[in-house]
Scaffold this motif. Structure first.
Motif, PDB file in Angstrom:
ATOM      1  N   LEU A 139       3.267 -31.052   7.807  1.00  0.00           N
ATOM      2  CA  LEU A 139       3.413 -32.367   7.190  1.00  0.00           C
ATOM      3  C   LEU A 139       4.782 -32.990   7.442  1.00  0.00           C
ATOM      4  CD1 LEU A 139       1.634 -31.675   3.783  1.00  0.00           C
ATOM      5  CD2 LEU A 139       0.697 -32.835   5.798  1.00  0.00           C
ATOM      6  N   ARG A 140       5.678 -32.242   8.055  1.00  0.00           N
ATOM      7  CA  ARG A 140       7.001 -32.747   8.420  1.00  0.00           C
ATOM      8  C   ARG A 140       7.765 -33.292   7.217  1.00  0.00           C
ATOM      9  NH1 ARG A 140       9.005 -30.950  12.671  1.00  0.00           N
ATOM     10  NH2 ARG A 140      10.085 -32.851  13.268  1.00  0.00           N
ATOM     11  N   GLY A 141       7.623 -32.620   6.112  1.00  0.00           N
ATOM     12  CA  GLY A 141       8.281 -32.979   4.873  1.00  0.00           C
ATOM     13  C   GLY A 141       7.677 -32.143   3.764  1.00  0.00           C
ATOM     14  N   TYR A 142       8.160 -32.302   2.542  1.00  0.00           N
ATOM     15  CA  TYR A 142       7.680 -31.496   1.428  1.00  0.00           C
ATOM     16  C   TYR A 142       6.971 -32.389   0.413  1.00  0.00           C
ATOM     17  CZ  TYR A 142      10.580 -28.026   3.610  1.00  0.00           C
ATOM     18  OH  TYR A 142      11.111 -27.163   4.531  1.00  0.00           O
ATOM     19  N   PHE A 143       5.763 -31.953   0.003  1.00  0.00           N
ATOM     20  CA  PHE A 143       4.896 -32.806  -0.799  1.00  0.00           C
ATOM     21  C   PHE A 143       4.226 -32.026  -1.930  1.00  0.00           C
ATOM     22  CE2 PHE A 143       5.209 -34.673   3.380  1.00  0.00           C
ATOM     23  CZ  PHE A 143       5.306 -36.031   3.137  1.00  0.00           C
ATOM     24  N   THR A 144       3.877 -32.772  -2.975  1.00  0.00           N
ATOM     25  CA  THR A 144       2.967 -32.282  -3.996  1.00  0.00           C
ATOM     26  C   THR A 144       1.584 -32.802  -3.620  1.00  0.00           C
ATOM     27  OG1 THR A 144       4.670 -32.320  -5.719  1.00  0.00           O
ATOM     28  CG2 THR A 144       2.361 -32.317  -6.437  1.00  0.00           C
ATOM     29  N   ILE A 145       0.662 -31.887  -3.333  1.00  0.00           N
ATOM     30  CA  ILE A 145      -0.651 -32.255  -2.814  1.00  0.00           C
ATOM     31  C   ILE A 145      -1.613 -32.538  -3.973  1.00  0.00           C
ATOM     32  CG2 ILE A 145      -2.600 -31.537  -1.380  1.00  0.00           C
ATOM     33  CD1 ILE A 145       0.044 -31.954   0.113  1.00  0.00           C
ATOM     34  N   SER A 146      -2.298 -33.678  -3.919  1.00  0.00           N
ATOM     35  CA  SER A 146      -3.296 -33.993  -4.931  1.00  0.00           C
ATOM     36  C   SER A 146      -4.700 -33.640  -4.450  1.00  0.00           C
ATOM     37  CB  SER A 146      -3.231 -35.472  -5.305  1.00  0.00           C
ATOM     38  OG  SER A 146      -3.393 -36.299  -4.168  1.00  0.00           O
ATOM     39  N   SER A 147      -4.980 -33.830  -3.163  1.00  0.00           N
ATOM     40  CA  SER A 147      -6.303 -33.472  -2.643  1.00  0.00           C
ATOM     41  C   SER A 147      -6.271 -33.335  -1.132  1.00  0.00           C
ATOM     42  CB  SER A 147      -7.346 -34.530  -3.027  1.00  0.00           C
ATOM     43  OG  SER A 147      -7.092 -35.752  -2.365  1.00  0.00           O
ATOM     44  N   ILE A 148      -7.198 -32.524  -0.626  1.00  0.00           N
ATOM     45  CA  ILE A 148      -7.400 -32.353   0.812  1.00  0.00           C
ATOM     46  C   ILE A 148      -8.891 -32.498   1.071  1.00  0.00           C
ATOM     47  CG2 ILE A 148      -7.224 -30.780   2.787  1.00  0.00           C
ATOM     48  CD1 ILE A 148      -4.889 -29.423   1.317  1.00  0.00           C
ATOM     49  N   THR A 149      -9.258 -33.410   1.973  1.00  0.00           N
ATOM     50  CA  THR A 149     -10.666 -33.647   2.291  1.00  0.00           C
ATOM     51  C   THR A 149     -10.951 -33.300   3.743  1.00  0.00           C
ATOM     52  OG1 THR A 149     -10.834 -35.438   0.660  1.00  0.00           O
ATOM     53  CG2 THR A 149     -12.515 -35.362   2.382  1.00  0.00           C
ATOM     54  N   LEU A 150     -11.925 -32.410   3.948  1.00  0.00           N
ATOM     55  CA  LEU A 150     -12.387 -32.065   5.286  1.00  0.00           C
ATOM     56  C   LEU A 150     -13.713 -32.779   5.523  1.00  0.00           C
ATOM     57  CD1 LEU A 150     -11.819 -28.187   5.504  1.00  0.00           C
ATOM     58  CD2 LEU A 150     -10.179 -30.035   5.881  1.00  0.00           C
ATOM     59  N   THR A 151     -13.834 -33.430   6.673  1.00  0.00           N
ATOM     60  CA  THR A 151     -15.074 -34.097   7.053  1.00  0.00           C
ATOM     61  C   THR A 151     -15.654 -33.410   8.278  1.00  0.00           C
ATOM     62  OG1 THR A 151     -14.220 -36.208   6.232  1.00  0.00           O
ATOM     63  CG2 THR A 151     -16.137 -36.285   7.695  1.00  0.00           C
ATOM     64  N   THR A 175     -23.488 -23.888   4.591  1.00  0.00           N
ATOM     65  CA  THR A 175     -24.336 -24.876   5.265  1.00  0.00           C
ATOM     66  C   THR A 175     -23.700 -26.253   5.143  1.00  0.00           C
ATOM     67  OG1 THR A 175     -26.328 -23.606   4.736  1.00  0.00           O
ATOM     68  CG2 THR A 175     -26.624 -25.897   5.385  1.00  0.00           C
ATOM     69  N   VAL A 176     -23.535 -26.927   6.286  1.00  0.00           N
ATOM     70  CA  VAL A 176     -22.863 -28.224   6.323  1.00  0.00           C
ATOM     71  C   VAL A 176     -23.760 -29.229   7.031  1.00  0.00           C
ATOM     72  CG1 VAL A 176     -20.813 -29.467   7.120  1.00  0.00           C
ATOM     73  CG2 VAL A 176     -20.616 -27.070   6.405  1.00  0.00           C
ATOM     74  N   THR A 177     -23.777 -30.452   6.535  1.00  0.00           N
ATOM     75  CA  THR A 177     -24.560 -31.514   7.180  1.00  0.00           C
ATOM     76  C   THR A 177     -23.635 -32.443   7.959  1.00  0.00           C
ATOM     77  OG1 THR A 177     -24.429 -32.914   5.204  1.00  0.00           O
ATOM     78  CG2 THR A 177     -26.325 -31.436   5.395  1.00  0.00           C
ATOM     79  N   ALA A 178     -24.214 -33.259   8.809  1.00  0.00           N
ATOM     80  CA  ALA A 178     -23.439 -34.159   9.667  1.00  0.00           C
ATOM     81  C   ALA A 178     -22.568 -35.097   8.846  1.00  0.00           C
ATOM     82  CB  ALA A 178     -24.380 -34.963  10.557  1.00  0.00           C
ATOM     83  N   GLY A 179     -21.274 -35.105   9.125  1.00  0.00           N
ATOM     84  CA  GLY A 179     -20.352 -36.004   8.453  1.00  0.00           C
ATOM     85  C   GLY A 179     -20.092 -35.692   6.997  1.00  0.00           C
ATOM     86  N   GLU A 180     -20.513 -34.530   6.528  1.00  0.00           N
ATOM     87  CA  GLU A 180     -20.336 -34.181   5.118  1.00  0.00           C
ATOM     88  C   GLU A 180     -18.857 -33.984   4.791  1.00  0.00           C
ATOM     89  OE1 GLU A 180     -22.091 -31.024   1.768  1.00  0.00           O
ATOM     90  OE2 GLU A 180     -22.658 -30.845   3.891  1.00  0.00           O
ATOM     91  N   GLU A 181     -18.471 -34.418   3.592  1.00  0.00           N
ATOM     92  CA  GLU A 181     -17.093 -34.303   3.145  1.00  0.00           C
ATOM     93  C   GLU A 181     -16.951 -33.230   2.070  1.00  0.00           C
ATOM     94  OE1 GLU A 181     -15.636 -38.051   1.818  1.00  0.00           O
ATOM     95  OE2 GLU A 181     -15.533 -38.922   3.836  1.00  0.00           O
ATOM     96  N   PHE A 182     -15.857 -32.506   2.134  1.00  0.00           N
ATOM     97  CA  PHE A 182     -15.524 -31.489   1.138  1.00  0.00           C
ATOM     98  C   PHE A 182     -14.093 -31.762   0.680  1.00  0.00           C
ATOM     99  CE2 PHE A 182     -18.747 -29.720   3.853  1.00  0.00           C
ATOM    100  CZ  PHE A 182     -19.582 -29.020   3.003  1.00  0.00           C
TER     101      PHE A 182
END
Length: 248
Positions: A70-82, A122-129
């Motif tokens: 991330l090239r810096g230091y952060f407090t993460i609120s969420s991470i979404t994988l598509t 099991t993952v579907t096309a374009g599904e977000e997590f």
């Protein structure tokens, strides 16, 4: 303070990182890498929605992984994988899990790691997590690893990381490289010494590297950046680039 003297200087300062723009992924345009690369599906493609149909892809292997600095230091609120879109590609994110770290796990021995969650089998096309991460330390690295007992690919359509800059008190050592300078400055300013330029880097949001040249203090001789690629070409012999040691 001379440029030569800065090489061994340790700075102890408090950095206040600015709040991230709402809706903008703090991972966009940052430095991504993966265990291997399949074809032209570079790790950076997972950070650019232009490539989100297919994104990044590793070759088949044991525990393939993808990571962004991330090239810096952060407090993460969420991470979404598509997941990717095309048939037979989207499920190649199944059973992947997400972790956040404060240091580069491939280089440092005292890394703090927090597990954020895992993708279903099991993952579907374009599904977000979407995952939340309860890290009690400022985060710099996000890593995705796919669990499997056999050789598999890891294909990620897109990664979105939301968070705000973290206030972190830490010591930093910069490694100097002569005749180099940062490629895309986030701030161009002037400084009396290389040490003063380094302090400006500490105070600037996401600044990891900086460049300095000895010249009149009123000239633009201090460049700050959160980008990765340096520039080395004719005419840069008066510049020195300073890179943050990520293990401190």
């Amino acid at each position: 303070m001379s440029v030569q003297a800065l090489a061994g200087v340790i700075f102890y300062v408090s950095i206040t990182r600015l709040q991230n723009t709402v809706g903008e992924s703090i991972a966009f345009g940052k430095n991504a890498k993966q265990s291997t690369t399949y074809g032209e599906h570079d790790a950076s493609h997972a950070l650019d929605r232009t490539f989100s149909r297919i994104g990044s892809a590793t070759q088949s292997g044991n525990l393939p992984w993808w990571e962004v600095d991330l090239r810096g230091y952060f407090t993460i609120s969420s991470i979404t994988l598509t997941a990717a879109i095309p048939y037979a590609l989207y499920n190649k994110m199944g059973n992947a899990f997400v972790e956040v770290m404060n240091k580069d796990v491939s280089l440092c021995s005292d890394v703090q790691v927090v597990w954020c969650g895992n993708v279903s089998s099991t993952v579907t096309a374009g599904e977000e997590f979407t995952f939340t991460c309860n890290a009690t330390f400022p985060v710099r690295y996000v890593r995705v690893t796919r669990l499997s007992t056999t050789n598999v690919q890891l294909i990620i359509g897109h990664v979105d990381v939301q968070g705000i800059g973290a206030t972190k008190q830490y010591r930093s050592h910069y490694t100097p490289t002569a005749n180099w300078r940062v490629y895309i400055p986030s701030l161009t300013t002037s400084a009396v010494t290389a040490g003063a330029c380094g302090i400006l880097c500490h105070k600037s949001h996401s600044c990891i590297d900086f460049s300095y040249r000895t010249t009149a203090s009123t000239e633009a001789n201090c460049l700050l950046t959160d980008k990765v690629v340096p520039e080395n070409s004719y005419g840069l012999n008066h510049w020195t680039m300073y890179t943050l040691d990520s293990c401190l």
